[in-house]
Design a protein around this motif. Structure first.
Motif, PDB file in Angstrom:
ATOM      1  N   ALA A  61       2.921  11.718   2.267  1.00  0.00           N
ATOM      2  CA  ALA A  61       2.064  12.704   1.583  1.00  0.00           C
ATOM      3  C   ALA A  61       1.899  12.341   0.109  1.00  0.00           C
ATOM      4  CB  ALA A  61       2.661  14.103   1.732  1.00  0.00           C
ATOM      5  N   LYS A  62       2.983  11.887  -0.518  1.00  0.00           N
ATOM      6  CA  LYS A  62       2.906  11.466  -1.924  1.00  0.00           C
ATOM      7  C   LYS A  62       2.017  10.236  -2.072  1.00  0.00           C
ATOM      8  CE  LYS A  62       7.682  12.820  -2.843  1.00  0.00           C
ATOM      9  NZ  LYS A  62       8.977  12.285  -3.296  1.00  0.00           N
ATOM     10  N   ILE A  63       2.165   9.302  -1.139  1.00  0.00           N
ATOM     11  CA  ILE A  63       1.339   8.087  -1.176  1.00  0.00           C
ATOM     12  C   ILE A  63      -0.134   8.445  -1.041  1.00  0.00           C
ATOM     13  CG2 ILE A  63       0.727   5.992   0.111  1.00  0.00           C
ATOM     14  CD1 ILE A  63       3.776   5.766   0.806  1.00  0.00           C
ATOM     15  N   LEU A  64      -0.455   9.265  -0.042  1.00  0.00           N
ATOM     16  CA  LEU A  64      -1.855   9.637   0.197  1.00  0.00           C
ATOM     17  C   LEU A  64      -2.465  10.350  -1.000  1.00  0.00           C
ATOM     18  CD1 LEU A  64      -1.605  10.733   3.943  1.00  0.00           C
ATOM     19  CD2 LEU A  64      -2.779   8.704   3.037  1.00  0.00           C
ATOM     20  N   SER A  65      -1.668  11.129  -1.710  1.00  0.00           N
ATOM     21  CA  SER A  65      -2.194  11.835  -2.884  1.00  0.00           C
ATOM     22  C   SER A  65      -2.496  10.880  -4.041  1.00  0.00           C
ATOM     23  CB  SER A  65      -1.232  12.935  -3.331  1.00  0.00           C
ATOM     24  OG  SER A  65      -0.067  12.379  -3.909  1.00  0.00           O
ATOM     25  N   ALA A  66      -1.906   9.681  -4.009  1.00  0.00           N
ATOM     26  CA  ALA A  66      -2.144   8.692  -5.070  1.00  0.00           C
ATOM     27  C   ALA A  66      -3.307   7.755  -4.765  1.00  0.00           C
ATOM     28  CB  ALA A  66      -0.869   7.879  -5.304  1.00  0.00           C
ATOM     29  N   ILE A  67      -3.861   7.846  -3.563  1.00  0.00           N
ATOM     30  CA  ILE A  67      -4.971   6.977  -3.155  1.00  0.00           C
ATOM     31  C   ILE A  67      -6.288   7.658  -3.487  1.00  0.00           C
ATOM     32  CG2 ILE A  67      -6.131   5.902  -1.182  1.00  0.00           C
ATOM     33  CD1 ILE A  67      -3.376   5.682   0.168  1.00  0.00           C
ATOM     34  N   GLY A  68      -7.186   6.912  -4.113  1.00  0.00           N
ATOM     35  CA  GLY A  68      -8.497   7.443  -4.438  1.00  0.00           C
ATOM     36  C   GLY A  68      -9.397   7.515  -3.208  1.00  0.00           C
ATOM     37  N   ALA A  69     -10.357   8.416  -3.252  1.00  0.00           N
ATOM     38  CA  ALA A  69     -11.247   8.650  -2.108  1.00  0.00           C
ATOM     39  C   ALA A  69     -12.032   7.398  -1.724  1.00  0.00           C
ATOM     40  CB  ALA A  69     -12.201   9.799  -2.419  1.00  0.00           C
ATOM     41  N   ASN A  70     -12.405   6.580  -2.703  1.00  0.00           N
ATOM     42  CA  ASN A  70     -13.217   5.390  -2.423  1.00  0.00           C
ATOM     43  C   ASN A  70     -12.422   4.093  -2.434  1.00  0.00           C
ATOM     44  OD1 ASN A  70     -15.626   6.908  -2.218  1.00  0.00           O
ATOM     45  ND2 ASN A  70     -15.703   7.030  -4.448  1.00  0.00           N
ATOM     46  N   ASP A  71     -11.104   4.193  -2.422  1.00  0.00           N
ATOM     47  CA  ASP A  71     -10.276   2.992  -2.457  1.00  0.00           C
ATOM     48  C   ASP A  71     -10.323   2.250  -1.128  1.00  0.00           C
ATOM     49  OD1 ASP A  71      -9.573   3.962  -4.920  1.00  0.00           O
ATOM     50  OD2 ASP A  71      -7.427   4.067  -4.525  1.00  0.00           O
ATOM     51  N   TYR A  72     -10.295   0.934  -1.228  1.00  0.00           N
ATOM     52  CA  TYR A  72     -10.096   0.088  -0.059  1.00  0.00           C
ATOM     53  C   TYR A  72      -8.592  -0.094   0.031  1.00  0.00           C
ATOM     54  CZ  TYR A  72     -10.421  -3.773   3.216  1.00  0.00           C
ATOM     55  OH  TYR A  72     -10.280  -4.565   4.321  1.00  0.00           O
ATOM     56  N   VAL A  73      -8.001   0.364   1.121  1.00  0.00           N
ATOM     57  CA  VAL A  73      -6.548   0.448   1.224  1.00  0.00           C
ATOM     58  C   VAL A  73      -5.990  -0.626   2.157  1.00  0.00           C
ATOM     59  CG1 VAL A  73      -4.607   1.948   1.842  1.00  0.00           C
ATOM     60  CG2 VAL A  73      -6.651   2.932   0.776  1.00  0.00           C
ATOM     61  N   VAL A  74      -4.977  -1.320   1.641  1.00  0.00           N
ATOM     62  CA  VAL A  74      -4.251  -2.325   2.412  1.00  0.00           C
ATOM     63  C   VAL A  74      -2.797  -1.868   2.477  1.00  0.00           C
ATOM     64  CG1 VAL A  74      -3.524  -4.736   2.551  1.00  0.00           C
ATOM     65  CG2 VAL A  74      -5.764  -4.158   1.576  1.00  0.00           C
ATOM     66  N   THR A  75      -2.308  -1.635   3.694  1.00  0.00           N
ATOM     67  CA  THR A  75      -0.907  -1.265   3.856  1.00  0.00           C
ATOM     68  C   THR A  75      -0.123  -2.482   4.309  1.00  0.00           C
ATOM     69  OG1 THR A  75      -1.437  -0.464   6.082  1.00  0.00           O
ATOM     70  CG2 THR A  75      -1.261   1.184   4.339  1.00  0.00           C
ATOM     71  N   LEU A  76       1.047  -2.652   3.731  1.00  0.00           N
ATOM     72  CA  LEU A  76       1.929  -3.733   4.151  1.00  0.00           C
ATOM     73  C   LEU A  76       2.801  -3.205   5.277  1.00  0.00           C
ATOM     74  CD1 LEU A  76       0.814  -4.767   1.483  1.00  0.00           C
ATOM     75  CD2 LEU A  76       3.011  -5.829   1.080  1.00  0.00           C
ATOM     76  N   CYS A  77       2.598  -3.762   6.459  1.00  0.00           N
ATOM     77  CA  CYS A  77       3.267  -3.296   7.675  1.00  0.00           C
ATOM     78  C   CYS A  77       3.759  -4.497   8.457  1.00  0.00           C
ATOM     79  CB  CYS A  77       2.307  -2.527   8.583  1.00  0.00           C
ATOM     80  SG  CYS A  77       1.365  -1.226   7.813  1.00  0.00           S
ATOM     81  N   VAL A  78       4.921  -4.374   9.041  1.00  0.00           N
ATOM     82  CA  VAL A  78       5.464  -5.475   9.836  1.00  0.00           C
ATOM     83  C   VAL A  78       4.555  -5.797  11.021  1.00  0.00           C
ATOM     84  CG1 VAL A  78       6.974  -4.074  11.306  1.00  0.00           C
ATOM     85  CG2 VAL A  78       7.594  -6.439  10.794  1.00  0.00           C
ATOM     86  N   GLU A  79       3.857  -4.793  11.545  1.00  0.00           N
ATOM     87  CA  GLU A  79       2.966  -5.021  12.686  1.00  0.00           C
ATOM     88  C   GLU A  79       1.547  -5.399  12.257  1.00  0.00           C
ATOM     89  OE1 GLU A  79       2.319  -0.661  11.694  1.00  0.00           O
ATOM     90  OE2 GLU A  79       4.007  -2.046  11.637  1.00  0.00           O
ATOM     91  N   GLY A  80       1.351  -5.596  10.958  1.00  0.00           N
ATOM     92  CA  GLY A  80       0.022  -5.914  10.451  1.00  0.00           C
ATOM     93  C   GLY A  80      -0.418  -7.329  10.755  1.00  0.00           C
ATOM     94  N   LYS A  81      -1.624  -7.630  10.310  1.00  0.00           N
ATOM     95  CA  LYS A  81      -2.218  -8.950  10.524  1.00  0.00           C
ATOM     96  C   LYS A  81      -1.641  -9.932   9.509  1.00  0.00           C
ATOM     97  CE  LYS A  81      -6.640 -11.324  10.558  1.00  0.00           C
ATOM     98  NZ  LYS A  81      -8.078 -11.225  10.541  1.00  0.00           N
ATOM     99  N   GLN A  82      -1.291 -11.110   9.985  1.00  0.00           N
ATOM    100  CA  GLN A  82      -0.844 -12.175   9.101  1.00  0.00           C
ATOM    101  C   GLN A  82      -2.006 -13.117   8.828  1.00  0.00           C
ATOM    102  OE1 GLN A  82       2.771 -14.108  10.360  1.00  0.00           O
ATOM    103  NE2 GLN A  82       3.720 -12.179  10.946  1.00  0.00           N
ATOM    104  N   MET A  83      -2.059 -13.630   7.607  1.00  0.00           N
ATOM    105  CA  MET A  83      -3.124 -14.568   7.249  1.00  0.00           C
ATOM    106  C   MET A  83      -2.648 -15.513   6.163  1.00  0.00           C
ATOM    107  SD  MET A  83      -5.700 -11.969   5.146  1.00  0.00           S
ATOM    108  CE  MET A  83      -5.807 -10.750   6.419  1.00  0.00           C
ATOM    109  N   PRO A  84      -3.189 -16.722   6.162  1.00  0.00           N
ATOM    110  CA  PRO A  84      -2.839 -17.649   5.082  1.00  0.00           C
ATOM    111  C   PRO A  84      -3.468 -17.196   3.755  1.00  0.00           C
ATOM    112  CG  PRO A  84      -4.360 -18.671   6.655  1.00  0.00           C
ATOM    113  CD  PRO A  84      -4.040 -17.308   7.174  1.00  0.00           C
TER     114      PRO A  84
END
Length: 159
Positions: A61-84
């Motif tokens: 909830a604290k994180i979401l309140s710090a994100i702007g409405a028009n932000d492009y959001v990238v979350t760092l997640c272990v199950e996320g996509k890996q890329m060079p």
């Protein structure tokens, strides 16, 4: 471009603070960098899964309140996509070309990220299948963002 990094927990070690400050300084010629630290919620050492989920929800909830409405959001997640690094650089460049000038990266706490935060993201990114301390991830993330800008500027950078 505006780079906003939201992270759970406070950096305590001087060497990590110094490394972050160095990469923020290097990045300043390419982008405006803002770091937002979200206080981590206290949790018992042997917490139940329900207690862990409650902590992640509060932090989320604290994180979401710090994100702007028009932000492009990238979350760092272990199950996320890996890329060079070059593909990551292309992704940042593509965001800029599409007018997405506010990139927000989210690093969760030791328990990870609440599902609500992951759902808000446009890209779930994983740097490795390995587990890294979330405080060290700030340095790694800043370095990769800096590397991406150097790649996009066609400037040399060590490999």
């Amino acid at each position: 471009m505006n780079i906003h990094i939201i992270c759970v927990g406070k950096l305590k070690e001087a060497y990590l603070k110094d490394a972050c400050a160095e990469y923020e300084k290097r990045l300043s010629r390419f982008a405006k960098v803002k770091m937002t630290q979200i206080a981590d919620e206290p949790i018992a050492e042997r917490a139940s899964r329900a207690e862990e989920l409650a902590v992640m929800a509060k932090e989320g909830a604290k994180i979401l309140s710090a994100i702007g409405a028009n932000d492009y959001v990238v979350t760092l997640c272990v199950e996320g996509k890996q890329m060079p690094s070059d593909i990551f650089a292309s992704h940042i460049s593509k965001c800029a070309l599409e007018g997405k000038s506010n990139l927000t990266f989210v690093i969760g706490g030791s328990l990870g990220l609440a599902e609500e935060v992951k759902k808000r993201s446009h890209l779930r990114l994983s740097f490795s299948e390995m587990t890294f301390p979330h405080q060290l991830m700030r340095v790694i993330l800043l370095e990769q963002i800096y590397r991406a800008f150097k790649i996009n500027a066609k400037e040399s950078y060590h490999k």
